[in-house]
Design a protein around this motif. Structure first.
Motif, PDB file in Angstrom:
ATOM      1  N   PRO A   1     -10.974 -21.653   7.205  1.00  0.00           N
ATOM      2  CA  PRO A   1     -11.605 -21.150   8.423  1.00  0.00           C
ATOM      3  C   PRO A   1     -10.826 -21.622   9.653  1.00  0.00           C
ATOM      4  O   PRO A   1     -10.477 -22.797   9.758  1.00  0.00           O
ATOM      5  N   LEU A   2     -10.556 -20.725  10.545  1.00  0.00           N
ATOM      6  CA  LEU A   2      -9.759 -21.059  11.728  1.00  0.00           C
ATOM      7  C   LEU A   2     -10.450 -20.496  12.950  1.00  0.00           C
ATOM      8  O   LEU A   2     -11.026 -19.413  12.881  1.00  0.00           O
TER       9      LEU A   2
ATOM     10  N   ALA B   1      -9.908 -19.099  16.963  1.00  0.00           N
ATOM     11  CA  ALA B   1      -8.877 -18.233  17.518  1.00  0.00           C
ATOM     12  C   ALA B   1      -7.657 -19.032  17.955  1.00  0.00           C
ATOM     13  O   ALA B   1      -6.518 -18.591  17.811  1.00  0.00           O
ATOM     14  N   LYS B   2      -7.910 -20.228  18.463  1.00  0.00           N
ATOM     15  CA  LYS B   2      -6.808 -21.020  18.990  1.00  0.00           C
ATOM     16  C   LYS B   2      -5.815 -21.443  17.923  1.00  0.00           C
ATOM     17  O   LYS B   2      -4.632 -21.573  18.164  1.00  0.00           O
ATOM     18  N   GLU B   3      -6.364 -21.707  16.740  1.00  0.00           N
ATOM     19  CA  GLU B   3      -5.506 -22.307  15.729  1.00  0.00           C
ATOM     20  C   GLU B   3      -4.767 -21.287  14.899  1.00  0.00           C
ATOM     21  O   GLU B   3      -3.822 -21.628  14.200  1.00  0.00           O
ATOM     22  N   ARG B   4      -5.235 -20.046  14.923  1.00  0.00           N
ATOM     23  CA  ARG B   4      -4.834 -19.148  13.844  1.00  0.00           C
ATOM     24  C   ARG B   4      -3.338 -18.925  13.747  1.00  0.00           C
ATOM     25  O   ARG B   4      -2.773 -18.959  12.659  1.00  0.00           O
ATOM     26  N   PHE B   5      -2.651 -18.723  14.911  1.00  0.00           N
ATOM     27  CA  PHE B   5      -1.227 -18.393  14.800  1.00  0.00           C
ATOM     28  C   PHE B   5      -0.415 -19.605  14.381  1.00  0.00           C
ATOM     29  O   PHE B   5       0.510 -19.503  13.583  1.00  0.00           O
ATOM     30  N   THR B   6      -0.803 -20.742  14.934  1.00  0.00           N
ATOM     31  CA  THR B   6      -0.091 -21.941  14.537  1.00  0.00           C
ATOM     32  C   THR B   6      -0.232 -22.179  13.047  1.00  0.00           C
ATOM     33  O   THR B   6       0.722 -22.553  12.365  1.00  0.00           O
TER      34      THR B   6
ATOM     35  N   GLN C   1       2.043 -19.677  11.376  1.00  0.00           N
ATOM     36  CA  GLN C   1       3.445 -20.027  11.605  1.00  0.00           C
ATOM     37  C   GLN C   1       3.845 -21.229  10.782  1.00  0.00           C
ATOM     38  O   GLN C   1       4.915 -21.286  10.198  1.00  0.00           O
TER      39      GLN C   1
END
Ligand SMILES: Nc1ncnc2c1ncn2[C@@H]1O[C@H](COP(=O)(O)OP(=O)(O)OP(=O)(O)O)[C@@H](O)[C@H]1O
Ligand SMILES: Nc1ncnc2c1ncn2[C@@H]1O[C@H](COP(=O)(O)OP(=O)(O)OP(=O)(O)O)[C@@H](O)[C@H]1O
Ligand SMILES: [Mg+2]
Ligand SMILES: [Mg+2]
Lengths: 396, 316, 258, 367, 258
Positions: B59-60, B62-67, B70
């Motif tokens: 579970p992520l 919104a802030k964490e999702r791309f990091t 990546q």
């Protein structure tokens, strides 16, 4: 064997391998190389990972337009401002909560610490209850509590509680009138500055007089009179060139005035109540560290309780209090980063949060954010060292 | 590619989902993940391992999702993420397709008595941090010369809570989410979704750049579902369809023509997807459509030949 | 001074400075002072001794009301001690006290220690207060230490500063609570010398101490306390040479044996 | 005066200074200001406490299994009891929770003798609890061997996770903290010393949130491609590094408190550096620093709530999760009060323990 | 023992156990030891005395290298002291040291204190180490305290344990740094007795002490230090009855006067 040699000036050199200096050197070199290699390993991994995954690097993003709004900003800011400015806004908001938090935590903490030592059993137990409750509950939970359980149960803007149509309290925050200065306000401004100068010199004069004649002059009332009176006279005689911008309900919200948003309110409340519980303990132990003999000696000299506190107890207690106090301040500042949990736009929320997400440059942004906190703690520890050196009791 | 091989080796797909958005990704009472986004991962797992349950969820917010994507913490991110130019180009990511065509909208309390977003100047807006929503909102209000105050929360739960408590006048998010969030209100009927749609929000699964094999698998897992709907293959009839003579159906189900090995998986990959996850329409209805609490109509998400814009390249 | 040297035997006829009448005190349930009766005349020097825990400190601390008594009367210089704050303040101006552990203020210099009370209680200008401080510092023979902090002085020097600090308030009575018992032997003498000088100047003094040499030299009366009571109270010659009470004899034999 | 000293009898003190009246007089009404304060405090309590107690206890609903049971207007504790097992065990498979219970019971059984006066092998037991017990706990929790069903770390949650994070973080930080403290004391090795100082000051200077964020999402970026480990483990690494800096400072305090004579005596006996440290200095220092370590443990225990931010569900996380359940909307106050109570019980008793220990050590040193 | 009693005057011809040649030491800029030259033969008993701060402790601590000297040579049992770790270890096995403040390890029982070094430095099995420990404990006459912790013993007992602890390593040389000065008078004798017994068994000893009785009884040589120098070094009869140096005379008069 050594006795073969004649008297020598310096002691003999040890064998290299069991020379502690040499060993220390070798150990240090190995340790340094290990650490350097480790850092190199990490940096290289990060760089190759970022390159292979096509993540953009560098600080160029700071000049790009952010494109999002921020709830509260102490400086001019809108969607077209740059990420660099977003950083500044976040930093200032962090500093704002920290300063307010430190201010209130200090006041509450000192009061509670002194009450904890009150000879009144009930009061001291109440203070103890406060301390034990609030320092043993996680801060995040307290922030949630103040924000959700209290802040959200306030009435909506249309049913806002108000004081004389100028102060409004609702779940949108506290709205108070904002002063708007007109052209003739200059004179009053000068008068305020002048009266401040006057009060300062009055206090100085009073101290000098006390030292010279031993007579106390109660500067409090005189200062108040000067501070309020002079500007007031000037203000009205120049025709009251200022009006208040009253907040008023317009559409969905209050417009005008100064708003204290509930996020700020809850955060400052939680931070200061939580930290104050620790400060109270610090203050209590600081005061208790001043031996009872000091108070006795001072009372035997005929000093009044108030003066004993001021001249004997507090100066000594402060030496004990200040170091842990500053680390509490530092903790408070670091804890203000929990702001993100309730939507207060502090550095971590707007910069390490939104900005990071929009740009995806995690490494740069986290590095900047951590450095900010490191610089803050560096400043505080520099202050501590300076203070400790200055205050160290002179001993034989 | 590296991700493909790694996933194959560890035997499951690490799937980044939201922390709780009914219909898209949320846990039920027993802690099982459900939703369209979840199904995107399950489809990939079905294609790769023949077993849709070979998925682990992270579970992520919104802030964490791309990091997280990546950094390789997750293998794919189907977490209703909008496909934008910047994200596609500068974040080192690839969007594998669109599993939901969405657009940003507003939800307001009925008590407020507004009918259009144009009446909302000066409003306080609850919003989730780190989303395109944040940017669209700014654009919209700026374009219409209106003022607003954005109160930005980390997760959608907090956004709803604040909206419900009256901290803000409206909540903005993708329309689909608005419906999902609305059912989290104590009284879902007290709020309404305004008609305005202020942006294009094509949502779809995202993968890291640099592994085309993996990218293809994720992309074609989605396309297989859409093609299956188009061809009328459903979870129920898929076994019967195996006997179908329709060459299109036979190709989709891997009986003739195209080979699974082009994707590096079993020939029955699409069969497994349909059998275990269902076709696109089934998935939609089950999670967000009439069969769910959200009751969202197909709208734009209908197939291209049924008045919508869901269109998948043919499997051939 | 010549005048005061003649005082001792006529003490009773003199002005009474301190009077305790049937004083009783309890710590919680513990009865520390039992029916204490005592008169100290102006210029009289009293030495109080007795075993540890017998209530010597408590008695002396009741006199400037660092402790509160629960029964009986304490009259200092004509004023009866009550819990009236003003009266207590008044009394404390007239009664100086020196403690076992000096209790100097470590954050102030020696001179600041001395000037503090004159400035804040007697409202003297700093200059004047410091001049008085220097004067007493000379009297205790350490004027050169004025600018140092207490932590930088030896124990004997600290105690002398403490005495000077009390004297700066020009008290009419001085109380000492074992002023030398925390000191190394070499330093005891320098403090006792100061106290002897003070005694000879005619100050009314009450001193808890086990320095029997000092008692013999200056005391007009030696009081022996045990278990909260005054057991014996006699001029030193009588007290030492011909103790009336068994308990006193026992105590003296121990002290001297030591 | 009689020649034999017959002490007067001890009399009881006057009534006004003892007993209830004396106590009241001394403690509540010793002067006007105090009396006013007392009255004010009583007024405050009288206005605040009754509604509070009503809500908490008298008007509260305790029995039931759905929100329909909550009708009386007070707190709805039914919510807590209905969700209790997720608060305690997270998403741990329901028929496996006995494993967690077993860990708790075993832990309590192991710890109990540590608090007993006169138990001889405290040190050995302590070492066992700190270093051996975690292995046992891990096997039970994780499973996969001895026929235990394997669980996913993502199923771990609730209070179990809170305790796990705090205690593993603290125990794992202990050796690292000790090494750092020794390094910081090594004046003859300036390079090592300054590296330790830098390390310690770095971790003490940054907020835990950023540390958790870094460890949970950025750590894989720092590692070679393909190397990746469990999310919980990554959070634990972050917590451990963070905690080790604090423990290092506590241990340093302990090392400084050991008299120089102990070092010298060990030297004079010919003990080498490591033997001196291991046999003489550290055993003494560690005893002194136990209260300090308990205090940092409490701080960490409270801070574990921050793991919500990286998506791990500790007690607070589970409570928030439950608050989103459409069946239980609107009971956030109950949820937060319950969580606060859980944390408070733990933190308060631990801080009391550390205070008592401190006092005991203090008196121990006087002898 | 008879043999060793004959040694003193022939010390120079004997094996040299400790030799200091032109030893100098500075603390920062402060010159503590100035050109110290000294030879101690096997079995010789040296007593070092001198005013406080004269460098006695520093000198003795240089001999087992608790302090480092900066100039000159120190040769212990044929080995020159360098900062070589192996050598230091070697030397420390042969040189026992007893401190003013005992420095027993408070977290270990008496027996554990004794067995520690034999076990970890000499690598003896625990049994054997404890047997040796018990043997020396008997020699210092407190075998019954073996299971107690140091904190439970009196100062005198603690110091005797400390001596036993050093002896357990069977050192060839024993150094004592004011072993009795932290003890109450009653306890001094019991420690001195142990030391005298040790001296009579022929151990090479250097002892910083102001117990002149001890010096007279057992010392072969008394050394007087002042301001970092050896001022006088003579057999006790000579030293006490006919001190050569003014400062020694002054010092002796003070010590005896005290
Ligand atoms: N604050 C207090 N509370 C309770 N008991 C006290 C307190 N102060 C003193 N006492 C007790 O009162 C008794 C008398 O104490 P006091 O200090 O007057 O004795 P003293 O004669 O001065 O003894 P010493 O020679 O040891 O100073 C002692 O038993 C002491 O324990
Ligand atoms: N670690 C140190 N750093 C700086 N100066 C020191 C140190 N240790 C001792 N000194 C100084 O060196 C001088 C000699 O000290 P040392 O302890 O050898 O004297 P001593 O003759 O043993 O005196 P004492 O009889 O008081 O033990 C003293 O002036 C002391 O202040
Ligand atoms: Mg006393
Ligand atoms: Mg010495």
């Amino acid at each position: 064997m050594a006795d073969a040699s004649p008297e020598r000036e310096t002691p003999a050199k040890p064998r290299l391998l069991s020379d502690p200096k040499f060993r220390a050197l070798v150990f240090q070199i190995i340790a340094s190389i290990t650490v350097a290699a480790f850092i190199f390993f990490i940096v290289r991994n990060t760089l190759t990972n970022m390159e292979s995954r096509g993540i953009s690097t560098g600080f160029g993003f700071l000049d790009r337009a952010s494109g999002f709004g921020i709830l509260q900003s102490l400086i001019e800011y809108n969607e077209t401002s740059t990420y660099g400015r977003t950083f500044l806004v976040g930093l200032l908001n962090t500093i704002l909560v920290s300063v307010l938090g430190v201010f209130f935590a200090t006041i509450i903490g000192f009061i509670m610490g002194v009450l904890r030592l009150s000879s009144n059993w009930l009061i001291s137990k109440l203070a103890a209850t406060y301390i034990e409750i609030f320092r043993n509950i996680p801060l995040l939970l307290q922030i949630f509590f103040w924000y959700y359980a209290i802040g959200f149960n306030l009435p909506g803007p249309r049913q806002a509680m108000s004081v004389g149509d100028s102060l409004f309290l609702s779940n949108r925050g506290l709205y108070i009138p904002a002063p708007v200065f007109e052209s003739g306000f200059m004179a009053t401004g000068l008068a305020i500055i002048a009266s401040i100068v006057a009060v300062i010199s009055l206090v100085r004069w009073a101290r000098k007089r006390f030292e010279a004649t031993g007579q106390l002059f109660h500067t409090v009332y005189a200062s108040l009179a000067i501070l309020i009176g002079v500007p007031a006279v000037v203000f009205f005689s120049t025709g009251a060139p200022m009006h208040l911008d009253y907040p008023a309900l317009q559409g969905f919200n209050f417009q005008g005035g100064v708003a204290i948003i509930p996020e700020l309110f809850a955060l400052v409340l939680a931070l200061s109540i939580y930290t104050a519980a620790f400060i109270a303990e610090t203050v209590r132990s600081g005061i208790q560290a001043v031996s009872h003999g000091q108070t006795e000696a001072a009372s035997a000299l005929g000093l009044r309780p108030g003066w004993i506190l001021r001249l004997v107890v507090i100066p000594q207690a402060m030496r004990v209090i200040i170091p842990p106090l500053t680390s509490q301040y530092l903790n408070l500042t670091k804890n203000s980063s929990l702001a993100a949990a309730i939507g207060y736009p502090d550095l971590v929320a707007v910069f390490a949060g939104t900005t990071l997400n929009q740009t995806g440059q995690a490494v740069e942004i986290i590095a900047i954010t951590m450095s900010v906190y490191l610089v803050l703690s560096l400043i505080i520890s520099i202050f501590m060292n300076w203070y400790n050196a200055k205050m160290a009791l002179r001993e034989r | 590619g590296a991700t493909f091989d790694a996933v194959k080796k560890k035997g499951y797909v690490q799937c980044g989902v939201s922390t709780g958005l009914p219909g898209f990704s949320a846990t039920d009472d027993k802690g099982n993940w459900k939703g369209i986004d979840v199904d995107a991962c399950r489809a990939v797992a079905a294609a790769m391992f023949g077993d849709a349950s070979k998925v682990k969820y992270t579970p992520l917010n919104a802030k964490e999702r791309f990091t997280a994507l990546q950094s390789g913490e997750i293998d794919m991110l189907p977490r209703n993420t909008t496909w934008t130019f910047t994200r596609d180009t500068s974040l080192g990511l690839n969007f594998a397709g669109v599993n939901y065509y969405d657009g940003q909208g507003f939800m307001v309390s009925k008590k407020l008595g507004v009918k259009s977003a144009k009446e909302l100047s000066g409003a306080s807006v609850c919003i989730q941090a780190g989303t395109t929503t944040e940017l669209n909102l700014a654009d919209y209000f700026r374009a219409n010369k209106m003022e607003y105050k954005a109160i930005t929360y980390d997760s959608s739960d907090e956004t709803v809570k604040a909206f419900e408590a009256g901290r803000c006048d409206m909540l903005t998010s993708d329309q689909s989410q608005l419906y999902a969030l609305r059912i989290k209100l104590t009284d879902p009927n007290s709020a309404m979704v305004l008609p305005e749609v202020i942006s294009k929000e094509p949502l779809g699964p995202v993968v890291r750049q640099g592994d085309d094999e993996w990218f293809n698998l994720v992309r074609w897992s989605l396309f297989a579902q859409i093609n299956a709907e188009e061809a009328g293959i459903t979870m129920k009839n898929v076994d019967d369809m195996m006997k179908s003579a329709d060459p299109n159906i036979r190709r989709i189900l891997g009986i003739e023509g195209v080979k699974g090995e082009f994707l590096g998986v079993d020939d029955k990959w699409a069969y497994n997807i349909v059998k275990q996850v269902g076709n696109y329409g089934e998935m939609f209805e089950r999670n967000v459509g009439e069969g769910s609490a959200l009751k969202i109509s197909r709208g734009q998400n209908a197939l291209w030949n049924k008045g919508g814009i869901q269109y998948a390249p043919p499997i051939r | 001074m010549a005048m005061t040297a003649a005082v001792p035997n006529t003490a009773a006829e003199n002005e009474v400075m301190i009077e305790l009448r049937g004083v009783n005190k309890w710590y919680d349930k513990f009865h520390v002072l039992k029916d204490i009766n005592l008169q100290v005349a102006k210029g009289e020097r009293i030495v109080v001794c007795g075993p540890s825990g017998s209530g010597k400190s408590t008695m002396i601390r009741c006199i400037n009301r660092l402790e509160e008594h629960q029964k009986g009367q304490i009259i200092v210089d004509g004023t009866e001690l009550t819990s009236d704050l003003r009266q207590i303040e008044q009394i404390r101006k007239e009664v100086g006290m020196v403690f076992q552990h000096f209790n100097l203020f470590p954050h102030l210099t020696v001179l600041e220690n001395l000037a503090l009370a004159p400035m804040w209680v007697r409202k003297m200008p700093r200059k004047e207060a410091e001049a008085i401080g220097m004067q007493y510092l000379e009297r205790v023979k350490i004027p050169d230490q004025a600018k140092k902090y207490p932590g930088q002085l030896s124990g004997g020097q600290q105690q002398r500063v403490a005495i000077a600090r009390s004297l700066c308030m020009s008290p009419r009575i001085m109380l000492f609570d074992e002023p030398t018992s925390a000191l190394d032997p070499e330093m005891i003498k320098e403090v006792l010398d100061v106290m002897i000088e003070l005694a000879e100047s005619g100050m009314t003094m009450m001193c808890v101490t086990h320095e029997m040499g000092f008692a013999k030299t200056v005391a007009d009366k030696v009081i022996f306390m045990d278990r909260g009571q005054i057991v014996e109270s006699n001029p030193p010659e009588e007290f030492f040479n011909n103790p009336q009470n068994e308990r006193t004899q026992l105590f003296l034999s121990q002290i001297i044996g030591h | 005066m009689s020649h034999d000293f017959a002490p007067l009898p001890d009399l009881p003190p006057p009534a006004s200074s003892v007993g209830v009246i004396g106590w009241l007089r001394r403690n509540l009404f010793s002067n006007t200001i105090n009396s006013l304060l007392t009255l004010f405090a009583i007024y405050l309590l009288a206005t605040l406490l009754p509604p509070l107690f009503n809500w908490l206890f008298f008007d509260a609903d305790w029995i039931g299994d759905s929100r329909d049971a909550c009708t009386s207007g007070g707190a709805c504790w039914v919510f807590i009891s209905a969700r209790f097992s997720t608060f305690m065990y997270g998403f741990f498979p329901e028929n496996e929770t006995w494993r967690i219970n077993l860990i708790y019971i075993a832990l309590i059984a192991c710890m109990a003798p540590l608090f007993m006066e006169g138990f001889r092998h405290k040190v050995k037991l302590g070492v066992f609890v700190i270093f051996i017990f975690p292995i046992f706990g891990f096997i039970l929790l994780f499973g996969g061997v001895f026929g235990l069903e394997q669980t996913e770390t993502s199923q771990w949650g609730g209070l179990t996770l809170t305790l796990l994070l705090a205690s593993v973080g603290c125990v794992a930080a202990l050796p690292l903290g000790i090494m750092l403290a020794l390094g910081r004391q090594a004046t003859n090795m300036p390079a090592v010393k300054s590296m330790c100082v830098l390390f310690i000051e770095f971790w003490r200077g940054v907020p835990l949130i950023t540390v958790l964020f870094m460890s949970s999402v950025m750590l894989p970026l720092f590692l070679p491609e393909g190397v990746s480990f469990d999310k919980l483990l990554r959070a634990l690494i972050g917590i451990t590094l963070f905690q080790s800096a604090y423990i290092a400072e506590v241990v340093r305090g302990g090392l400084q408190a050991i008299p120089k004579g102990q070092y010298e005596a060990a030297d004079a006996l010919g003990l080498s550096y490591w033997k001196k440290m291991g046999l003489i200095i550290l055993p003494q220092a560690m005893k002194i620093v136990i209260p300090g370590i308990v205090n940092t443990f409490i701080a960490l225990f409270k801070d574990t709530t921050l793991v919500i931010i990286v998506g791990l569900l500790d007690v607070l996380g589970m409570v928030q999760n439950a608050l989103n359940d459409p069946n239980w909307l609107g009971y956030s106050t109950e949820g937060y009060v319950f969580t606060a109570f859980v944390f408070w019980i733990f933190c308060f008793s631990m801080s009391r323990y550390s205070q008592a220990l401190e006092r005991k050590l203090h008196t121990g040193h006087k002898r």
